[in-house]
Design an enzyme around this catalytic site. Structure first.
Site, mmCIF file in Angstrom:
data_model
loop_
_atom_site.group_PDB
_atom_site.id
_atom_site.type_symbol
_atom_site.label_atom_id
_atom_site.label_comp_id
_atom_site.label_asym_id
_atom_site.label_seq_id
_atom_site.Cartn_x
_atom_site.Cartn_y
_atom_site.Cartn_z
ATOM 1 N N GLY A 145 0.812 -1.178 -0.177
ATOM 2 C CA GLY A 145 0.000 0.047 0.128
ATOM 3 C C GLY A 145 1.027 1.160 0.041
ATOM 4 N N ASN A 164 -2.570 -7.418 4.989
ATOM 5 C CA ASN A 164 -2.000 -8.658 5.077
ATOM 6 C C ASN A 164 -2.999 -9.974 5.050
ATOM 7 O OD1 ASN A 164 0.154 -10.360 5.546
ATOM 8 N ND2 ASN A 164 0.196 -10.291 7.801
ATOM 9 N N GLU A 202 -0.599 -6.822 -7.356
ATOM 10 C CA GLU A 202 0.723 -6.164 -7.492
ATOM 11 C C GLU A 202 1.654 -7.086 -7.980
ATOM 12 O OE1 GLU A 202 3.180 -6.918 -5.314
ATOM 13 O OE2 GLU A 202 2.317 -8.233 -3.989
ATOM 14 N N LYS A 213 -1.821 -14.004 -10.484
ATOM 15 C CA LYS A 213 -0.941 -13.412 -9.417
ATOM 16 C C LYS A 213 -0.417 -14.761 -8.760
ATOM 17 C CE LYS A 213 1.071 -11.362 -6.017
ATOM 18 N NZ LYS A 213 2.370 -10.304 -6.238
ATOM 19 N N CYS A 260 5.703 -13.319 -0.466
ATOM 20 C CA CYS A 260 4.764 -13.846 -1.514
ATOM 21 C C CYS A 260 5.184 -15.369 -1.997
ATOM 22 C CB CYS A 260 4.765 -13.000 -2.615
ATOM 23 S SG CYS A 260 4.082 -11.275 -2.265
ATOM 24 N N LYS A 316 16.372 -10.739 1.072
ATOM 25 C CA LYS A 316 17.364 -10.418 -0.373
ATOM 26 C C LYS A 316 17.823 -9.019 0.008
ATOM 27 C CE LYS A 316 14.887 -8.745 -4.043
ATOM 28 N NZ LYS A 316 14.004 -8.550 -4.986
#
Length: 496
Positions: A16, A90, A161, A220, A276, A339
């Site tokens: 967001g 979430n 997204e 997605k 994700c 990462k």
């Protein structure tokens, strides 16, 4: 055509916050308000220290905050005034009940839907931004329909997204595609066109894809599953390379030059992480199981199983090289985010490597340039990581602010995140202060160009997908010393 002038985003997290900041910058005539129940998070968004780290994000926020970008805890007012409401809350994997460990927990999505219908009037477009299971939009619509008012007209869209943390701002400003799904009715198409008009301020029309709602939601999940699959695939080859003498980097380059395959996401490592990949693959597995597609579910479950195997295998290799015991030994762990260029630690492989080493009684000294000490301790104190004994974290884990301090008097240095700074450390200085033999375990292949130099210094080097040297210190455990199986996680030490 309906024109969107005010946007409300419920949820000021990794999706967001950046998404709406870029919308505000690219659409100066649109007022964007990001709301959240977490007061400290909203205060951070209104301060000089943003709650998340993303390259370029601070500049975007500062360019429009207070002008047409606002962060607030007044959720009801923002919903009431908005033409478009994004739901960016979430959707964690369930930890209890039906679907435990696989299904997405939609309690926050449902709470948003009920709050929207309660405080809204007139025409509004409600858009899923969170990663949700297929047909979640239908659940939202059913809540709207069951609580509708004569003056209320709510249209539900799916607009997932496709951001990669560390490059989120670039991904938002130069997206490969923008996907918008909605009803195939006249009202649904009207809502889709209105949202398309927002993105057309900076995204070429050819890159904006419109579908039905279900295709958008499944796209997605499928996209993340395919990306995770590639990582697990190359990681499986890395194990084969280590056993045969091949180099996984050379193999990845060779197969990546095939245009049908491509070179992206063929980087072998200690395993994928983030908010994700694992969540979405598990969600896909649960969906297939619910639809009685057992073979399909098993296929995608192997992506997760291979990722867990890679983590266990790396931890076992550390223990094996350190003479089959790490009990009481100091190990420097460099990198804790999942990462580089992000402070996000969700499902980071570093958490699981730390767990396996703590299970063996290792003393960990952890350094990360962006992750706060409180976050590291919180992650390692979770029941599934700390074995319901959070006290062991305080006994075995030290978080440092200096990589050289972390490595001082250490038996081994373990790289778990590919931060660029780790390529530039003074390894001669580090070697002098480590116990000998000094080991480097490179779980991200960031030191490939330094192998000869590091060996000349005196380091024993172990990396992913390659036998670095034939001069590795030989070690054959005594018959009474059990070896650790790479097919099982290290066993927990018995308390005395």
């Amino acid at each position: 055509m309906f024109q969107i002038k005010k946007v409300c985003c419920i949820g000021a997290g990794y999706v967001g916050g950046p998404t709406c900041s870029v919308i505000a910058q690219m659409c100066p005539e649109i007022t964007v308000t990001v709301v959240d129940v977490n007061e400290s998070r909203i205060k951070a968004w209104n301060s000089d220290t943003l709650p998340i780290y993303e390259p370029g994000l601070k500049e975007v926020v500062e360019s429009c905050r207070g002008r047409n970008l606002f962060f607030s805890t007044d959720i009801d007012s923002a919903i009431r005034e908005a033409d478009l409401v994004f739901i960016s809350v979430n959707t964690p994997t369930k930890t209890y009940g039906m679907g435990k460990g696989r299904a997405a927990d939609l309690k926050f999505i449902e709470a948003c839907a009920r709050r929207i219908v309660e405080v809204s009037d007139g025409y509004k477009i409600v858009t899923e931004k969170s990663t949700v299971p297929v047909r979640a939009a239908e659940s939202i619509r059913r809540i709207f329909d069951a609580n509708t008012k004569p003056s209320l007209n709510l249209q539900v869209l799916s607009n997932p997204e496709f951001l990669a943390e560390g490059t989120a701002v670039r991904d938002l400003k130069e997206p490969d595609r923008v996907l918008i799904g909605g009803d195939e009715t006249a009202e649904g198409q009207r809502a889709i066109r209105a949202l398309c008009a927002v993105y057309e301020h900076w995204v070429p029309e050819a890159r904006i894809i419109t579908t039905n709602t279900w295709s958008s939601e499944l796209s997605k999940l499928a996209a993340n599953a395919f990306l995770a699959q590639r990582i697990s695939s190359i990681n499986s080859i890395s194990a084969l390379c280590e056993a045969t003498g091949a180099d996984v980097e050379e193999v990845a380059k060779a197969i990546g030059m095939d245009q049908r395959i491509g070179s992206k996401f063929l980087k072998a490592s200690v395993g994928f992480g983030g908010s994700c990949f694992q969540k979405d693959v598990l969600n896909l597995v649960y969906l297939c199981e619910a639809l009685n597609l057992t073979e399909v579910a098993s296929y995608w479950q192997q992506v997760i199983d291979m990722n867990e195997y890679q983590r266990r295998r790396f931890a076992c290799r550390i223990i094996d090289c350190l003479f089959n015991t790490v009990t009481g030994k100091k190990i420097a762990l460099l990198g804790f985010s999942f990462k580089k260029d992000t402070g996000d630690t969700r499902e980071s492989s570093s958490i699981y490597i730390s767990k396996y080493l703590m299970d063996e009684g290792a003393k960990l000294f952890i350094y990360d340039p962006k992750v706060l000490k409180e976050q590291i301790i919180h992650d390692l104190s979770q029941p599934n990581i700390s074995e319901d004994n959070p006290q062991r974290v305080s006994e075995l884990v030290t978080v440092t602010t200096d990589p050289y301090e972390a490595c001082q008097s250490a038996h081994a240095l373990v790289i778990c995140t590919e931060w660029d700074m780790f390529k530039e450390l003074d390894y001669e200085k580090i070697y002098k202060k480590m116990l000998k033999p000094a080991f480097i375990f490179d779980g991200r292949r960031v030191l490939d160009h330094l192998h000869s130099h590091l060996q000349n210094i005196g380091f024993q080097i172990e990396t992913i997908g390659k036998k670095v040297t034939s001069t590795r210190i030989p070690y054959t455990p005594a018959a009474v010393c059990p070896r650790i199986s790479v097919s099982e996680p290290p066993t927990k030490k018995t308390k005395v």
